[in-house]
Motif scaffolding. Structure first.
Motif, PDB file in Angstrom:
ATOM      1  N   VAL A 131       4.161  -0.929   3.703  1.00  0.00           N
ATOM      2  CA  VAL A 131       5.370  -1.698   3.834  1.00  0.00           C
ATOM      3  C   VAL A 131       5.147  -2.819   3.314  1.00  0.00           C
ATOM      4  N   LEU A 132       4.363  -3.771   3.650  1.00  0.00           N
ATOM      5  CA  LEU A 132       4.077  -5.132   2.985  1.00  0.00           C
ATOM      6  C   LEU A 132       3.805  -5.100   1.431  1.00  0.00           C
ATOM      7  N   LYS A 133       2.875  -3.996   1.113  1.00  0.00           N
ATOM      8  CA  LYS A 133       2.674  -3.904  -0.252  1.00  0.00           C
ATOM      9  C   LYS A 133       3.897  -3.484  -1.180  1.00  0.00           C
ATOM     10  N   ASN A 134       4.932  -2.471  -0.497  1.00  0.00           N
ATOM     11  CA  ASN A 134       5.950  -2.312  -1.264  1.00  0.00           C
ATOM     12  C   ASN A 134       6.891  -3.167  -1.436  1.00  0.00           C
ATOM     13  N   PHE A 135       7.003  -4.215  -0.281  1.00  0.00           N
ATOM     14  CA  PHE A 135       7.896  -5.059  -0.482  1.00  0.00           C
ATOM     15  C   PHE A 135       7.513  -6.128  -1.549  1.00  0.00           C
ATOM     16  N   LEU A 136       6.123  -6.600  -1.640  1.00  0.00           N
ATOM     17  CA  LEU A 136       5.772  -7.253  -2.632  1.00  0.00           C
ATOM     18  C   LEU A 136       6.155  -6.965  -3.994  1.00  0.00           C
ATOM     19  N   LEU A 137       5.755  -5.366  -4.263  1.00  0.00           N
ATOM     20  CA  LEU A 137       5.927  -4.886  -5.627  1.00  0.00           C
ATOM     21  C   LEU A 137       7.509  -4.960  -5.994  1.00  0.00           C
TER      22      LEU A 137
END
Length: 300
Positions: A131-137
């Motif tokens: 979830v955090l990585k998708n938000f960053l991307l």
């Protein structure tokens, strides 16, 4: 790969302040600010592959450095709540978006690559948190689109065996906090002091008795792409610019009038050129006018 796409709602309360000026006078003779920056050497993290609207390949090198500030640590549940809230801008991730560089892909064809830097600890936290990585991307893609006026596909792929596309990650100049000078204006004399007072960094301790000043923010021009924000603060208790401290960040404005007269701390839904901010205090009308060049709309 499906990316988390946060709601595009902006800070509506701030947007309502971007009113059209009526009979606004020309604002002139603003103080110039010194440019303050430092070089940051990116450390490759991973590489993202996507395509632009013209079907050209685009590689995004997600790099990291401890020199960049880290965003607050939040759980996945807290992040989802913020993204779905009316004000998703409550969670901000500091990014440094580098200029594009031309590279050659494995097929021998030309392509574009961008280097993006985030805080090292924050990037490490994204490794086992989809979830955090998708938000960053998502915010990286939106940030590049806003800054370089491009359109990127959300059908992305993280390269498994390649952390960086290009010869080497180049150093980026990251702007440090700028401190605007407030120029005092006496309308009777139409004169500006030769040596305006330098506004320094705000003290951490502010009294709760300080009053929030009345203010308005005007966009310039009225139509088309925004170029400037013009902020006017009404400060009837202020007698001199020496009693004021002003701090303009890339997306934040902090003002304090001493001793404990005024205090204002607001976020703005734009990234601004805070090294070119101008400020002018009219001693008769007791109005502080701040002119802020806008880079682009904040993507989150």
């Amino acid at each position: 790969m499906s990316l988390l796409e946060p709601d595009g709602a902006d800070n509506e309360s701030l947007r309502q302040l971007l009113i059209k000026p009526q009979g606004q006078e020309d604002v002139s003779e603003f103080a110039e600010l010194p440019f303050s920056s430092k070089k940051i050497k990116p450390i490759p993290g991973f590489c993202l592959k996507t395509i632009a609207s013209n079907d050209d390949k685009v590689f995004i090198n997600i790099c990291h450095s401890e020199e960049l500030p880290a965003p607050p640590d939040v759980t996945d549940e807290e992040l989802v709540k913020v993204v779905d809230s009316e004000d998703p801008s409550k969670f901000r991730v500091p990014l440094s978006l580098g200029e594009p560089h031309v590279e050659i892909d494995h097929a021998g064809k030309g392509c574009s690559a961008y280097d993006v830097i985030v805080n090292s600890n924050f990037l490490e936290r994204t490794h086992n948190r989809p979830v955090l990585k998708n938000f960053l991307l998502t915010i990286v893609l939106e940030g590049l689109e806003q800054k370089f006026n491009i359109s990127l596909s959300r059908n992305c792929k993280i390269l498994k065996n390649k952390k960086f596309v290009g010869l080497a990650a180049e150093e980026q100049h990251v702007r440090q906090k700028s401190k605007p000078s407030i120029v005092e204006l006496n309308t009777r004399e139409h004169a500006v002091p030769k040596q305006p007072s330098l506004i320094t960094e705000l003290d951490d301790q502010t009294s709760s008795s300080a009053e929030k000043p009345l203010f308005k923010i005007i966009r310039e021009p009225l139509e088309g792409d925004i170029q400037f924000l013009v902020m006017e603060l009404q400060l009837p208790k202020l007698t001199s610019s020496k009693m004021a401290k002003l701090e303009v960040g890339e997306d934040r404005i902090i003002f304090h009038g001493y001793p404990n007269l005024y205090h204002l701390d607001i976020d703005i839904p734009y990234y601004v050129n805070n090294d070119d901010v101008g400020a002018q205090f009219n001693k008769e009308t007791k109005v502080l006018t701040v002119t802020i060049p806008v880079k682009y709309e904040a993507p989150f």
